[in-house]
Design an enzyme around this catalytic site. Sequence first.
Site, PDB file in Angstrom:
ATOM      1  N   ASP A  53      44.690 -17.578  19.364  1.00 19.59           N
ATOM      2  CA  ASP A  53      44.039 -18.608  20.173  1.00 19.59           C
ATOM      3  C   ASP A  53      42.567 -18.705  19.790  1.00 19.59           C
ATOM      4  O   ASP A  53      41.807 -17.753  19.963  1.00 19.59           O
ATOM      5  CB  ASP A  53      44.171 -18.239  21.657  1.00 19.59           C
ATOM      6  CG  ASP A  53      43.573 -19.298  22.562  1.00 19.59           C
ATOM      7  OD1 ASP A  53      44.257 -20.302  22.834  1.00 19.59           O
ATOM      8  OD2 ASP A  53      42.415 -19.142  22.991  1.00 19.59           O
ATOM      9  N   TYR A  58      34.396 -21.600  20.005  1.00 20.19           N
ATOM     10  CA  TYR A  58      34.332 -20.129  19.885  1.00 20.19           C
ATOM     11  C   TYR A  58      33.650 -19.651  18.599  1.00 20.19           C
ATOM     12  O   TYR A  58      33.194 -18.511  18.529  1.00 20.19           O
ATOM     13  CB  TYR A  58      35.740 -19.506  19.908  1.00 20.19           C
ATOM     14  CG  TYR A  58      36.538 -19.679  21.184  1.00 20.19           C
ATOM     15  CD1 TYR A  58      35.956 -20.144  22.355  1.00 20.19           C
ATOM     16  CD2 TYR A  58      37.889 -19.352  21.204  1.00 20.19           C
ATOM     17  CE1 TYR A  58      36.715 -20.310  23.496  1.00 20.19           C
ATOM     18  CE2 TYR A  58      38.652 -19.500  22.351  1.00 20.19           C
ATOM     19  CZ  TYR A  58      38.058 -19.988  23.495  1.00 20.19           C
ATOM     20  OH  TYR A  58      38.814 -20.138  24.625  1.00 20.19           O
ATOM     21  N   LYS A  88      41.137 -25.799  20.018  1.00 23.61           N
ATOM     22  CA  LYS A  88      40.805 -26.695  21.135  1.00 23.61           C
ATOM     23  C   LYS A  88      39.672 -27.658  20.786  1.00 23.61           C
ATOM     24  O   LYS A  88      38.720 -27.278  20.109  1.00 23.61           O
ATOM     25  CB  LYS A  88      40.410 -25.867  22.364  1.00 23.61           C
ATOM     26  CG  LYS A  88      41.399 -24.752  22.677  1.00 23.61           C
ATOM     27  CD  LYS A  88      41.104 -24.010  23.965  1.00 23.61           C
ATOM     28  CE  LYS A  88      41.903 -22.715  24.025  1.00 23.61           C
ATOM     29  NZ  LYS A  88      41.169 -21.551  23.467  1.00 23.61           N
ATOM     30  N   HIS A 121      39.953 -28.991  25.630  1.00 22.50           N
ATOM     31  CA  HIS A 121      39.427 -27.756  26.229  1.00 22.50           C
ATOM     32  C   HIS A 121      39.126 -27.886  27.727  1.00 22.50           C
ATOM     33  O   HIS A 121      39.333 -26.956  28.508  1.00 22.50           O
ATOM     34  CB  HIS A 121      38.160 -27.326  25.475  1.00 22.50           C
ATOM     35  CG  HIS A 121      37.903 -25.853  25.506  1.00 22.50           C
ATOM     36  ND1 HIS A 121      37.477 -25.141  24.412  1.00 22.50           N
ATOM     37  CD2 HIS A 121      38.016 -24.952  26.502  1.00 22.50           C
ATOM     38  CE1 HIS A 121      37.344 -23.866  24.738  1.00 22.50           C
ATOM     39  NE2 HIS A 121      37.660 -23.726  26.004  1.00 22.50           N
TER      40      HIS A 121
HETATM   41  N1  LIG Z   1      40.966 -22.389  27.720  1.00 25.85           N
HETATM   42  C1  LIG Z   1      39.875 -21.856  28.187  1.00 25.85           C
HETATM   43  O1  LIG Z   1      39.046 -22.524  28.732  1.00 25.85           O
HETATM   44  C2  LIG Z   1      39.656 -20.377  28.031  1.00 25.85           C
HETATM   45  C3  LIG Z   1      38.700 -19.730  28.811  1.00 25.85           C
HETATM   46  C4  LIG Z   1      38.504 -18.358  28.667  1.00 25.85           C
HETATM   47  C5  LIG Z   1      39.298 -17.672  27.729  1.00 25.85           C
HETATM   48  N2  LIG Z   1      40.222 -18.320  26.983  1.00 25.85           N
HETATM   49  C6  LIG Z   1      41.067 -17.596  25.965  1.00 25.85           C
HETATM   50  O2  LIG Z   1      41.698 -16.507  26.591  1.00 25.85           O
HETATM   51  C7  LIG Z   1      41.315 -15.287  25.924  1.00 25.85           C
HETATM   52  C8  LIG Z   1      41.293 -14.136  26.905  1.00 25.85           C
HETATM   53  O3  LIG Z   1      40.376 -14.329  27.953  1.00 25.85           O
HETATM   54  P1  LIG Z   1      39.121 -13.402  28.191  1.00 25.85           P
HETATM   55  O4  LIG Z   1      38.525 -13.065  26.852  1.00 25.85           O
HETATM   56  O5  LIG Z   1      38.293 -14.073  29.189  1.00 25.85           O
HETATM   57  O6  LIG Z   1      39.652 -12.126  28.896  1.00 25.85           O
HETATM   58  P2  LIG Z   1      40.830 -11.052  28.936  1.00 25.85           P
HETATM   59  O7  LIG Z   1      41.712 -11.077  27.755  1.00 25.85           O
HETATM   60  O8  LIG Z   1      41.417 -11.219  30.251  1.00 25.85           O
HETATM   61  O9  LIG Z   1      40.004  -9.702  28.986  1.00 25.85           O
HETATM   62  C9  LIG Z   1      39.248  -9.234  27.926  1.00 25.85           C
HETATM   63  C10 LIG Z   1      38.589  -7.926  28.330  1.00 25.85           C
HETATM   64  O10 LIG Z   1      39.578  -6.956  28.699  1.00 25.85           O
HETATM   65  C11 LIG Z   1      39.444  -5.785  27.884  1.00 25.85           C
HETATM   66  N3  LIG Z   1      40.798  -5.301  27.596  1.00 25.85           N
HETATM   67  C12 LIG Z   1      41.753  -5.885  26.842  1.00 25.85           C
HETATM   68  N4  LIG Z   1      42.888  -5.157  26.827  1.00 25.85           N
HETATM   69  C13 LIG Z   1      42.648  -4.063  27.593  1.00 25.85           C
HETATM   70  C14 LIG Z   1      43.430  -2.954  27.966  1.00 25.85           C
HETATM   71  N5  LIG Z   1      44.686  -2.789  27.543  1.00 25.85           N
HETATM   72  N6  LIG Z   1      42.860  -2.007  28.768  1.00 25.85           N
HETATM   73  C15 LIG Z   1      41.595  -2.151  29.192  1.00 25.85           C
HETATM   74  N7  LIG Z   1      40.809  -3.188  28.890  1.00 25.85           N
HETATM   75  C16 LIG Z   1      41.325  -4.146  28.093  1.00 25.85           C
HETATM   76  C17 LIG Z   1      38.713  -6.223  26.654  1.00 25.85           C
HETATM   77  O11 LIG Z   1      37.941  -5.167  26.135  1.00 25.85           O
HETATM   78  P3  LIG Z   1      38.218  -4.490  24.685  1.00 25.85           P
HETATM   79  O12 LIG Z   1      37.991  -5.543  23.648  1.00 25.85           O
HETATM   80  O13 LIG Z   1      37.236  -3.400  24.623  1.00 25.85           O
HETATM   81  O14 LIG Z   1      39.646  -4.019  24.682  1.00 25.85           O
HETATM   82  C18 LIG Z   1      37.807  -7.322  27.204  1.00 25.85           C
HETATM   83  O15 LIG Z   1      36.644  -6.749  27.778  1.00 25.85           O
HETATM   84  C19 LIG Z   1      39.990 -15.643  25.256  1.00 25.85           C
HETATM   85  O16 LIG Z   1      39.678 -14.786  24.183  1.00 25.85           O
HETATM   86  C20 LIG Z   1      40.258 -17.053  24.816  1.00 25.85           C
HETATM   87  O17 LIG Z   1      40.984 -17.080  23.600  1.00 25.85           O
HETATM   88  C21 LIG Z   1      40.415 -19.651  27.117  1.00 25.85           C
HETATM   89  C1  LIG Z   2      36.671 -23.761  36.430  1.00 28.65           C
HETATM   90  C2  LIG Z   2      37.456 -23.044  35.376  1.00 28.65           C
HETATM   91  O1  LIG Z   2      38.341 -22.257  35.635  1.00 28.65           O
HETATM   92  N1  LIG Z   2      37.099 -23.393  34.208  1.00 28.65           N
HETATM   93  C3  LIG Z   2      37.194 -22.579  33.074  1.00 28.65           C
HETATM   94  C4  LIG Z   2      37.611 -23.435  31.932  1.00 28.65           C
HETATM   95  O2  LIG Z   2      37.331 -22.856  30.702  1.00 28.65           O
HETATM   96  C5  LIG Z   2      36.060 -22.240  30.516  1.00 28.65           C
HETATM   97  C6  LIG Z   2      35.977 -21.700  29.150  1.00 28.65           C
HETATM   98  O3  LIG Z   2      35.710 -22.713  28.257  1.00 28.65           O
HETATM   99  C7  LIG Z   2      35.831 -21.176  31.525  1.00 28.65           C
HETATM  100  O4  LIG Z   2      34.588 -20.518  31.296  1.00 28.65           O
HETATM  101  C8  LIG Z   2      35.888 -21.833  32.851  1.00 28.65           C
HETATM  102  O5  LIG Z   2      35.675 -20.875  33.858  1.00 28.65           O
END
Ligand SMILES: NC(=O)c1ccc[n+]([C@@H]2O[C@H](COP(=O)([O-])OP(=O)(O)OC[C@H]3O[C@@H](n4cnc5c(N)ncnc54)[C@H](OP(=O)(O)O)[C@@H]3O)[C@@H](O)[C@H]2O)c1
Ligand SMILES: CC(=O)N[C@H]1CO[C@H](CO)[C@@H](O)[C@@H]1O
Length: 313
Positions: A53, A58, A88, A121
């Site tokens: 993803d 990013y 995205k 996005h």
């Molecule tokens: N569409 C959107 O708007 C949107 C918004 C936000 C994110 N995203 C996508 O979703 C992905 C994931 O979201 P996110 O980066 O916010 O958060 P996440 O995957 O929920 O959490 C990441 C955090 O959790 C830690 N972690 C991961 N696996 C772990 C485990 N097994 N045990 C303990 N800690 C762990 C990671 O640290 P370590 O690296 O140290 O393991 C990092 O600090 C993003 O990278 C992105 O591709 C999309």
């Molecule tokens: C309000 C909400 O949940 N929006 C999320 C949408 O995606 C961005 C990342 O681009 C998040 O930071 C927002 O929180």
Amino acid sequence: MDTVQVPEVELNSGHKMPAIGFGTGASAASAVPAEQLVQLIVGAIAAGYRHFDTAAIYGTEEVVGRAAAEALGGGLIKSRGELFVTSKLWCTDAHRDLVLPALQETLRKLGLEYVDLYLIHWPIRMSKNSSIHNAEMMNFDVRETWAAMEECCRLGLAKSIGISNFSSAKIAKLLENATIPPAVNQVEMNVGWQQGKLVQFCREKKIHISAWSPLGANAVMENPVLKEIAVNKNKTLAQVALRWIYEQGATPTVRSFNKERIMQNIQIFDWELSDEEVHKIRQIPQHRAGSGKEFVSADGQYKSIEELWDGEI
Ligand SMILES: NC(=O)c1ccc[n+]([C@@H]2O[C@H](COP(=O)([O-])OP(=O)(O)OC[C@H]3O[C@@H](n4cnc5c(N)ncnc54)[C@H](OP(=O)(O)O)[C@@H]3O)[C@@H](O)[C@H]2O)c1
Ligand SMILES: CC(=O)N[C@H]1CO[C@H](CO)[C@@H](O)[C@@H]1O
Ligand SMILES: *[C@@H]1O[C@H](CO)[C@@H](O)[C@H](O)[C@H]1NC(C)=O
Ligand SMILES: *[C@@H]1O[C@H](CO)[C@@H](O)[C@H](O)[C@H]1NC(C)=O
């Protein structure tokens, strides 16, 4: 090291998507040197991840592309078709005339001929020189922007198309004039923000939910309910949180840049939660982590957070 066989889910486009995505989201990625990120992604492919993803915003499209090329060159995978790459459209390009050039730039950075999934996005448009912290909002025309996404699909540049951060009401509006329905809605979903209504709505419309921030938001990793379940099951808390998403019919997009945790997060497909455990998780207090308040202003398209989310907050 054993390679995990990740199950796939079938999208309404007819294409299959691997049931866990490897996130490469923004700020954390920029702290890791590019070559190290490439190697982490190659390692993830070796572990069994097939879905990556990324997003124009990013800055990780190049590293995903380089890792894919390296995995192909090194024989880890036999063809491009074994990978599933999501990118995205950023808000500055959320306009009819800007979608195709934006996707072409994404493909150039990825070094690929197509993406498997291309998402809008946010249901938002910003002026070309806006940044997320200094956003100049413009009117987002969902019908025209989606028509341009459909064109990308017809051209074969995106196998499936979808949306991100859309409420049920905004999806309903999009569907009014869509020829191709969105295959995926990527939204914040975790045990602390379970999105019951949206999950139900998307299920009815056959739109798959991809869950971002499955672990990183809402203090999921400190949650006592998950902690207890994890101890009882001899699993890690993260595995319980990810498995729960999968059992809801959604698929997590999880980010870790740590080899051991990358391995751990993919080991969620050969065991399950009991009804009692699922019931306990349902009782966890609910709270949205990302409010989107930076996109709300008195003179903008969305005048309040309620309007941005159509009351689904
Ligand atoms: N569409 C959107 O708007 C949107 C918004 C936000 C994110 N995203 C996508 O979703 C992905 C994931 O979201 P996110 O980066 O916010 O958060 P996440 O995957 O929920 O959490 C990441 C955090 O959790 C830690 N972690 C991961 N696996 C772990 C485990 N097994 N045990 C303990 N800690 C762990 C990671 O640290 P370590 O690296 O140290 O393991 C990092 O600090 C993003 O990278 C992105 O591709 C999309
Ligand atoms: C309000 C909400 O949940 N929006 C999320 C949408 O995606 C961005 C990342 O681009 C998040 O930071 C927002 O929180
Ligand atoms: C869908 O198309 C009709 C007819 O062109 C238009 O009146 C309506 O506003 C459109 N809906 C959206 C959400 O753009
Ligand atoms: C618990 O899980 C670990 C890691 O998967 C494994 O090595 C260990 O044997 C398990 N312990 C029990 C009691 O099942």
